[in-house]
Design a protein around this motif. Structure first.
Motif, mmCIF file in Angstrom:
data_model
loop_
_atom_site.group_PDB
_atom_site.id
_atom_site.type_symbol
_atom_site.label_atom_id
_atom_site.label_comp_id
_atom_site.label_asym_id
_atom_site.label_seq_id
_atom_site.Cartn_x
_atom_site.Cartn_y
_atom_site.Cartn_z
ATOM 1 N N LEU A 33 0.842 -1.194 0.000
ATOM 2 C CA LEU A 33 0.000 0.000 0.000
ATOM 3 C C LEU A 33 0.875 1.240 0.000
ATOM 4 O O LEU A 33 1.918 1.274 0.654
ATOM 5 N N ARG A 34 0.423 2.256 -0.720
ATOM 6 C CA ARG A 34 1.148 3.534 -0.753
ATOM 7 C C ARG A 34 0.178 4.677 -0.498
ATOM 8 O O ARG A 34 -0.940 4.669 -0.985
ATOM 9 N N ARG A 35 0.664 5.645 0.267
ATOM 10 C CA ARG A 35 -0.144 6.833 0.537
ATOM 11 C C ARG A 35 -0.035 7.785 -0.651
ATOM 12 O O ARG A 35 1.046 8.082 -1.134
ATOM 13 N N THR A 36 -1.196 8.231 -1.142
ATOM 14 C CA THR A 36 -1.236 9.205 -2.232
ATOM 15 C C THR A 36 -1.987 10.439 -1.734
ATOM 16 O O THR A 36 -2.494 10.446 -0.610
ATOM 17 N N ASP A 37 -2.106 11.425 -2.569
ATOM 18 C CA ASP A 37 -2.887 12.614 -2.209
ATOM 19 C C ASP A 37 -4.360 12.269 -2.004
ATOM 20 O O ASP A 37 -5.072 12.981 -1.296
ATOM 21 N N ASP A 38 -4.818 11.164 -2.606
ATOM 22 C CA ASP A 38 -6.210 10.729 -2.471
ATOM 23 C C ASP A 38 -6.403 9.685 -1.375
ATOM 24 O O ASP A 38 -7.478 9.104 -1.250
ATOM 25 N N GLY A 39 -5.365 9.399 -0.586
ATOM 26 C CA GLY A 39 -5.459 8.390 0.475
ATOM 27 C C GLY A 39 -4.622 7.166 0.121
ATOM 28 O O GLY A 39 -3.837 7.171 -0.804
ATOM 29 N N TRP A 40 -4.796 6.096 0.917
ATOM 30 C CA TRP A 40 -4.033 4.865 0.712
ATOM 31 C C TRP A 40 -4.561 4.109 -0.500
ATOM 32 O O TRP A 40 -5.760 3.958 -0.679
ATOM 33 N N ARG A 41 -3.638 3.617 -1.327
ATOM 34 C CA ARG A 41 -3.986 2.863 -2.531
ATOM 35 C C ARG A 41 -3.125 1.604 -2.608
ATOM 36 O O ARG A 41 -1.970 1.607 -2.173
ATOM 37 N N THR A 42 -3.691 0.547 -3.171
ATOM 38 C CA THR A 42 -2.933 -0.681 -3.393
ATOM 39 C C THR A 42 -2.024 -0.466 -4.599
ATOM 40 O O THR A 42 -2.487 -0.182 -5.694
ATOM 41 N N ALA A 43 -0.720 -0.592 -4.381
ATOM 42 C CA ALA A 43 0.251 -0.400 -5.450
ATOM 43 C C ALA A 43 0.616 -1.726 -6.103
ATOM 44 O O ALA A 43 0.935 -1.775 -7.281
ATOM 45 N N ARG A 44 0.551 -2.810 -5.327
ATOM 46 C CA ARG A 44 0.932 -4.127 -5.843
ATOM 47 C C ARG A 44 0.202 -5.193 -5.038
ATOM 48 O O ARG A 44 0.048 -5.052 -3.830
ATOM 49 N N ARG A 45 -0.236 -6.257 -5.713
ATOM 50 C CA ARG A 45 -0.902 -7.361 -5.012
ATOM 51 C C ARG A 45 -0.431 -8.675 -5.599
ATOM 52 O O ARG A 45 -0.355 -8.848 -6.803
ATOM 53 N N ALA A 46 -0.111 -9.603 -4.727
ATOM 54 C CA ALA A 46 0.213 -10.977 -5.138
ATOM 55 C C ALA A 46 -0.699 -11.896 -4.345
ATOM 56 O O ALA A 46 -0.846 -11.752 -3.136
ATOM 57 N N VAL A 47 -1.342 -12.832 -5.034
ATOM 58 C CA VAL A 47 -2.241 -13.789 -4.392
ATOM 59 C C VAL A 47 -1.660 -15.178 -4.579
ATOM 60 O O VAL A 47 -1.348 -15.591 -5.701
ATOM 61 N N HIS A 48 -1.500 -15.894 -3.474
ATOM 62 C CA HIS A 48 -0.972 -17.249 -3.485
ATOM 63 C C HIS A 48 -2.062 -18.186 -2.986
ATOM 64 O O HIS A 48 -2.469 -18.106 -1.836
#
Length: 50
Positions: A33-48
């Motif tokens: 997760l990364r903080r942006t000007d619009d709030g927290w956003r998912t930057a990368r996801r890996a599903v196992h």
């Protein structure tokens, strides 16, 4: 959850499900997760799936 450099967090979560045969499956989500000007956003996801 672990804090990374700057406005970044790594988060792990686990989900369980039941399939048609009645068996259980599990999945682990590893998100960055990364903080942006619009709030927290998912930057990368890996599903196992296990």
């Amino acid at each position: 959850m672990s804090e990374g450099p700057g406005d970044k967090f790594r988060v792990r979560s686990k989900g369980l499900g039941v399939v048609d045969s009645g068996s259980f499956i599990s999945a682990v989500h590893a998100d960055e997760l990364r903080r942006t000007d619009d709030g927290w956003r998912t930057a990368r996801r890996a599903v196992h799936v296990k």
